[in-house]
Enzyme design. Structure first.
Site, PDB file in Angstrom:
ATOM      1  N   ARG A 103       1.500  -6.296  -2.071  1.00 41.63           N
ATOM      2  CA  ARG A 103       0.845  -5.950  -3.628  1.00 41.63           C
ATOM      3  C   ARG A 103      -0.109  -7.012  -3.550  1.00 41.63           C
ATOM      4  O   ARG A 103       0.161  -8.157  -3.430  1.00 41.63           O
ATOM      5  CB  ARG A 103       2.002  -6.147  -4.725  1.00 41.63           C
ATOM      6  N   HIS A 130      -3.754   1.779  -7.263  1.00 47.69           N
ATOM      7  CA  HIS A 130      -2.349   1.650  -7.249  1.00 47.69           C
ATOM      8  C   HIS A 130      -1.678   2.993  -6.773  1.00 47.69           C
ATOM      9  O   HIS A 130      -1.168   3.795  -7.541  1.00 47.69           O
ATOM     10  CB  HIS A 130      -1.843   1.505  -8.605  1.00 47.69           C
ATOM     11  N   ARG A 293       9.139   6.222  -9.621  1.00 51.02           N
ATOM     12  CA  ARG A 293       8.700   5.459  -8.645  1.00 51.02           C
ATOM     13  C   ARG A 293       9.559   5.393  -7.452  1.00 51.02           C
ATOM     14  O   ARG A 293       9.181   5.515  -6.557  1.00 51.02           O
ATOM     15  CB  ARG A 293       8.671   4.110  -9.284  1.00 51.02           C
TER      16      ARG A 293
HETATM   17  N1   CP Z   1       3.991  -0.001 -12.854  1.00 51.84           N
HETATM   18  C1   CP Z   1       4.087  -1.094 -11.814  1.00 51.84           C
HETATM   19  O1   CP Z   1       3.764  -1.266 -10.792  1.00 51.84           O
HETATM   20  O2   CP Z   1       4.871  -1.940 -12.390  1.00 51.84           O
HETATM   21  P1   CP Z   1       5.402  -3.641 -11.781  1.00 51.84           P
HETATM   22  O3   CP Z   1       4.001  -4.162 -11.983  1.00 51.84           O
HETATM   23  O4   CP Z   1       6.456  -4.019 -12.488  1.00 51.84           O
HETATM   24  O5   CP Z   1       5.661  -3.422 -10.177  1.00 51.84           O
HETATM   25  N1  NVA Z   2      -3.545  -2.656 -14.402  1.00 56.74           N
HETATM   26  C1  NVA Z   2      -2.141  -3.372 -14.107  1.00 56.74           C
HETATM   27  C2  NVA Z   2      -0.979  -2.718 -13.684  1.00 56.74           C
HETATM   28  C3  NVA Z   2       0.288  -3.259 -13.466  1.00 56.74           C
HETATM   29  C4  NVA Z   2       1.215  -2.368 -12.791  1.00 56.74           C
HETATM   30  C5  NVA Z   2      -2.550  -4.824 -13.238  1.00 56.74           C
HETATM   31  O1  NVA Z   2      -3.087  -4.543 -12.160  1.00 56.74           O
HETATM   32  O2  NVA Z   2      -1.949  -5.654 -14.039  1.00 56.74           O
END
Ligand code: CP
Ligand code: NVA
Length: 308
Positions: A103, A130, A293
């Site tokens: 991430r 994502h 997920r």
């Molecule tokens: N939706 C999602 O990716 O959640 P997190 O940021 O908690 O991983």
């Molecule tokens: N758009 C949000 C998604 C979090 C899962 C972010 O990037 O913070």
């Protein structure tokens, strides 16, 4: 077979369908008592430059359910690109573990990791997209409507990373995608063009609107996400003003089809992009979506590790 899972746009409709079929089968198997240890003794390294609940826990549990293990590497530990170059991190980890999930802030960081790693790399969210979220979203829509073909998927709010992946998977699998965003918060034009190319092959549509009321007319899926993504915290005030007319509330949901479902990748900012009444109401699929997920990512892991 692909080496990495970096963007939905890298995968063909057939490959995406294969991943979804796999996710459905793995979910069924798990619900019936547990998964076979397809990933026995395999280890996933999880690199995080940003916080996470769903991505971190669902990847960790996915590996455990499949007989493998996962290592959490926090921003402070790795210092990706700061303490050590991304190329070096990729080459070192390739000798220790079997697969990497990262991430990151800049999308180039995850593509750079994939370039240098000799093992598969999964994008666990970048500023651009994502894709793991999109797989879980597609699975959720499939469970609700049996197909994505010709479904109307409407995203209300920021043309952000989550919206981009959702648009790609909708376009690849034959759904119509509509974004209602305020001026200044659209997706990059090139990204929209790419999605339109995919959509054209299915005779589906990508629509960009400003008016949320118009956008939700005939929607089967109303999707929203935070107005301020991770890394944009300094803009929070100005974004709250720009997005105020884009709240997903009961009045907006009433404009959609009666059987429409409401989705959100979470974390939700209740009272901002979504109200409590909608998040906890009859149209909401927020928690089944979050739980998917786990199943969608099992499919990605099993596929990239050559077991499915
Ligand atoms: N939706 C999602 O990716 O959640 P997190 O940021 O908690 O991983
Ligand atoms: N758009 C949000 C998604 C979090 C899962 C972010 O990037 O913070």
């Amino acid at each position: 077979m692909k080496k990495d899972f970096i963007a939905v746009s890298d995968y063909s409709p057939e490959e995406l369908q294969h991943l979804l079929d796999l996710a459905v089968a793995l979910k069924k198997e798990w619900k019936a008592g547990g998964n076979k240890p397809l990933l026995k003794d395999r280890v996933l390294a999880m690199i995080f430059q940003k916080p996470s609940l769903r991505t971190r826990v669902s990847f960790d549990m996915a590996m455990r359910h499949l007989g493998g293990d996962a290592l959490y590497l926090s921003p402070a530990e790795i210092g990706l690109g700061k303490r050590e170059s991304i190329a070096d991190v990729a080459r070192v980890l390739s000798g220790y573990v079997d697969i990497i999930m990262a991430r990151v802030f800049a999308h180039e960081h995850v593509t750079e990791l994939a370039k240098w790693a000799s093992i598969p790399v999964i994008n666990g969210l970048s500023d651009f997209n994502h894709p793991c979220q999109a797989m879980a979203d597609a699975l959720t829509i499939l469970e609700e409507f049996d197909t994505l073909k010709d479904k109307n998927v409407t995203f209300i709010g920021d043309g952000n990373n989550v919206a981009v992946s959702l648009m790609f998977i909708a376009a690849k699998l034959g759904a119509n995608f509509t974004l209602a965003a305020p001026e200044g918060y659209d997706m990059p034009a090139q990204t929209v063009e790419t999605a339109r190319g995919f959509a054209a092959k299915n005779s589906s549509q990508i629509n960009l609107l400003r008016d949320p009321q118009k956008a939700v007319k005939d929607a089967d899926v109303i999707y929203t996400d935070t107005w301020t993504s991770m890394g944009q915290e300094e803009e929070a005030r100005i974004r709250e003003q720009a997005f105020a007319p884009y709240q997903v509330n009961e009045k907006l949901v009433a404009e959609a089809r009666p059987e429409a479902i409401v989705m959100h990748c979470l974390p939700a900012h209740r009272g901002q992009e979504i109200t409590n009444a909608v998040a906890d109401g009859p149209h909401s699929r927020l928690f089944p979506q979050a739980h998917n997920r786990l199943h969608a990512q099992k499919a990605v892991l099993v596929y990239l590790l050559g077991e499915g």
